[in-house]
Design a protein around this motif. Sequence first.
Motif, short mmCIF file in Angstrom:
data_model
loop_
_atom_site.label_atom_id
_atom_site.label_comp_id
_atom_site.label_asym_id
_atom_site.label_seq_id
_atom_site.Cartn_x
_atom_site.Cartn_y
_atom_site.Cartn_z
N ALA A 273 0.83 -1.21 0.00
CA ALA A 273 0.00 0.00 0.00
C ALA A 273 0.86 1.25 0.00
O ALA A 273 0.50 2.27 -0.60
N ARG A 274 2.02 1.19 0.65
CA ARG A 274 2.90 2.35 0.73
C ARG A 274 3.71 2.55 -0.53
O ARG A 274 4.10 3.67 -0.87
N VAL A 275 3.95 1.47 -1.28
CA VAL A 275 4.82 1.53 -2.45
C VAL A 275 4.05 1.69 -3.75
O VAL A 275 4.42 2.47 -4.63
N LEU A 276 2.96 0.95 -3.91
CA LEU A 276 2.22 0.97 -5.17
C LEU A 276 1.53 2.31 -5.39
O LEU A 276 1.05 2.94 -4.45
N ARG A 277 1.47 2.71 -6.64
CA ARG A 277 0.86 3.98 -7.04
C ARG A 277 -0.46 3.73 -7.78
O ARG A 277 -0.65 2.67 -8.39
N VAL A 278 -1.30 4.73 -7.74
CA VAL A 278 -2.59 4.65 -8.41
C VAL A 278 -2.43 4.30 -9.89
O VAL A 278 -3.18 3.50 -10.46
N ARG A 279 -1.42 4.85 -10.55
CA ARG A 279 -1.21 4.64 -11.98
C ARG A 279 -1.01 3.18 -12.34
O ARG A 279 -1.28 2.77 -13.48
N ILE A 308 -6.59 4.44 0.61
CA ILE A 308 -7.32 3.72 1.66
C ILE A 308 -7.80 4.69 2.73
O ILE A 308 -8.95 4.63 3.19
N THR A 309 -6.92 5.62 3.09
CA THR A 309 -7.29 6.64 4.07
C THR A 309 -8.42 7.52 3.55
O THR A 309 -9.40 7.79 4.25
N ARG A 310 -8.30 7.93 2.31
CA ARG A 310 -9.30 8.84 1.73
C ARG A 310 -10.67 8.18 1.62
O ARG A 310 -11.70 8.82 1.87
N SER A 311 -10.70 6.91 1.24
CA SER A 311 -11.97 6.23 1.03
C SER A 311 -12.59 5.73 2.32
O SER A 311 -13.76 5.30 2.32
N GLY A 312 -11.81 5.77 3.40
CA GLY A 312 -12.31 5.22 4.66
C GLY A 312 -12.50 3.72 4.60
O GLY A 312 -13.26 3.15 5.40
N GLY A 313 -11.83 3.10 3.65
CA GLY A 313 -11.93 1.64 3.52
C GLY A 313 -13.15 1.17 2.76
O GLY A 313 -13.40 -0.03 2.67
N ASP A 314 -13.93 2.09 2.18
CA ASP A 314 -15.14 1.73 1.43
C ASP A 314 -14.75 1.23 0.04
O ASP A 314 -14.28 1.99 -0.80
N THR A 315 -14.95 -0.05 -0.20
CA THR A 315 -14.53 -0.65 -1.47
C THR A 315 -15.52 -0.40 -2.61
O THR A 315 -15.28 -0.82 -3.74
N SER A 316 -16.63 0.27 -2.33
CA SER A 316 -17.59 0.55 -3.40
C SER A 316 -17.25 1.82 -4.16
O SER A 316 -17.85 2.11 -5.20
N HIS A 317 -16.29 2.59 -3.67
CA HIS A 317 -15.97 3.87 -4.28
C HIS A 317 -15.12 3.71 -5.55
O HIS A 317 -14.39 2.72 -5.71
N SER A 318 -15.22 4.69 -6.42
CA SER A 318 -14.34 4.81 -7.58
C SER A 318 -13.91 6.27 -7.70
O SER A 318 -14.60 7.17 -7.22
N TYR A 319 -12.76 6.49 -8.34
CA TYR A 319 -12.20 7.83 -8.45
C TYR A 319 -11.67 8.05 -9.86
O TYR A 319 -11.17 7.11 -10.52
N VAL A 320 -11.73 9.29 -10.31
CA VAL A 320 -11.12 9.67 -11.58
C VAL A 320 -9.65 9.97 -11.34
O VAL A 320 -9.30 10.75 -10.45
N VAL A 321 -8.77 9.35 -12.11
CA VAL A 321 -7.33 9.55 -11.98
C VAL A 321 -6.90 10.65 -12.95
O VAL A 321 -7.22 10.59 -14.15
N VAL A 322 -6.21 11.65 -12.42
CA VAL A 322 -5.76 12.75 -13.25
C VAL A 322 -4.24 12.83 -13.26
O VAL A 322 -3.58 12.52 -12.27
N GLY A 325 -3.57 17.46 -14.40
CA GLY A 325 -4.87 18.11 -14.55
C GLY A 325 -5.83 17.45 -15.52
O GLY A 325 -7.01 17.82 -15.57
N ALA A 326 -5.37 16.48 -16.30
CA ALA A 326 -6.22 15.83 -17.29
C ALA A 326 -6.61 14.43 -16.83
O ALA A 326 -5.77 13.68 -16.30
N PRO A 327 -7.89 14.03 -17.00
CA PRO A 327 -8.31 12.68 -16.61
C PRO A 327 -7.68 11.62 -17.51
O PRO A 327 -7.71 11.75 -18.74
N VAL A 328 -7.10 10.60 -16.89
CA VAL A 328 -6.41 9.55 -17.67
C VAL A 328 -6.90 8.15 -17.33
O VAL A 328 -6.58 7.20 -18.03
N GLY A 329 -7.66 8.00 -16.25
CA GLY A 329 -8.10 6.67 -15.86
C GLY A 329 -9.10 6.69 -14.74
O GLY A 329 -9.52 7.75 -14.25
N VAL A 330 -9.50 5.48 -14.33
CA VAL A 330 -10.45 5.31 -13.23
C VAL A 330 -9.85 4.32 -12.23
O VAL A 330 -9.32 3.27 -12.63
N LEU A 331 -9.93 4.67 -10.97
CA LEU A 331 -9.48 3.77 -9.91
C LEU A 331 -10.70 3.16 -9.22
O LEU A 331 -11.52 3.89 -8.65
N GLU A 332 -10.83 1.85 -9.29
CA GLU A 332 -11.87 1.12 -8.57
C GLU A 332 -11.25 0.58 -7.28
O GLU A 332 -10.22 -0.09 -7.32
#
Length: 353
Positions: A273-279, A308-322, A325-332
């Motif tokens: 969790a500390r090493v892996l990046r959203v990308r 994990i901290t931002r989502s509060g551990g809620d696995t149902s959330h998804s986020y737009v990866v930028v 400044g430009a959207p490039v992906g989606v994080l589930e």
Amino acid sequence: MTDKIKIAIRSLYKIFGDDPEGALEHVRAGVGKTELLERHGHVLGLQDIDVDMREGDITVIMGLSGSGKSTLIRHLNRLIEPTAGQVEVDGEDVLAYGEERLRSLRREAMSMVFQKFALLPHRTVAENAGTTLQVRGVRQRDYLAEARKWLERVGLTGYENHYPHQLSGGMQQRVGIARALTSNSPIMLMDEAFSALDPLIRTDMQDLLLELQKELHKTIVFITHDLDEALKLADRLVILKDGYIVQQDEPQHILLNPNDPYIEDFVSDINRARVLRVRSIMTPLGGGAPPAEAQGEVDFNDTLESMITRSGGDTSHSYVVVQEGAPVGVLEMTNLVKALVPRAASEAGARKY
């Protein structure tokens, strides 16, 4: 960072012994390191090494003791001569250099930071930092001025007239880095540069190196036996074992896709969790529109730990990866949870059920 290959290593072999060329034939016929020593009395240092090091990247060479990593870095400036193979810098064959060009390579194109600091005890901090310029014939006034500039950058303002024995280990290594920077060489070779330091000081030095690299974009070859350090610093990671490359790639890819049981063992205890990046785990948009139900935007290089901290551990959330400044992906978040489980453990669980 560019796509230009600054250093290219091709089919590099190094064998230590009385008849390395003869022993090379055995290695090419399939004889390994242990057998070569036991049956032929030669030590296999490097075996068929192929690495491209991009300009502006930090390439980390890692492995356990005896893996060949320090032997490899010493081939780049020909402190060690290969048994076979090629070493190119900016497209030129370093192995073809005569004494004068080799001397110029070592003085002007490559600087080196050592594990044991290698400071001259009778010279001041500023004089040590300016050593490479002094060797080139630069006037004392000028090389001391340049040395003071870089000593300030590494946090040693006020220590210019001290001597090495008056500094802590971490401060001495800062002098070593300042010396390498004062040379203004485009390539920095760092052989276990932080290994002799206490853990907290070592972390500070890693942060300092990354901070300087953001501005300077040096081509850095960094040797370490520490995987945490390698994963933190590397743009590209090369893992050696018994003189050969087991795997090389972007660190995130190696962590998610180890190609050998040896690598799986290496990465099994890493805090993913500390090493892996959203990308590394996002789903690329591919020109499509971001999902309307996303919980917000996250940066391309955010760690999974921060998510994990931002989502509060809620696995149902998804986020737009930028990215910039430009959207490039989606994080589930469901994909994030899967990425936290090492592949070997995941596959073992799948076989169990």
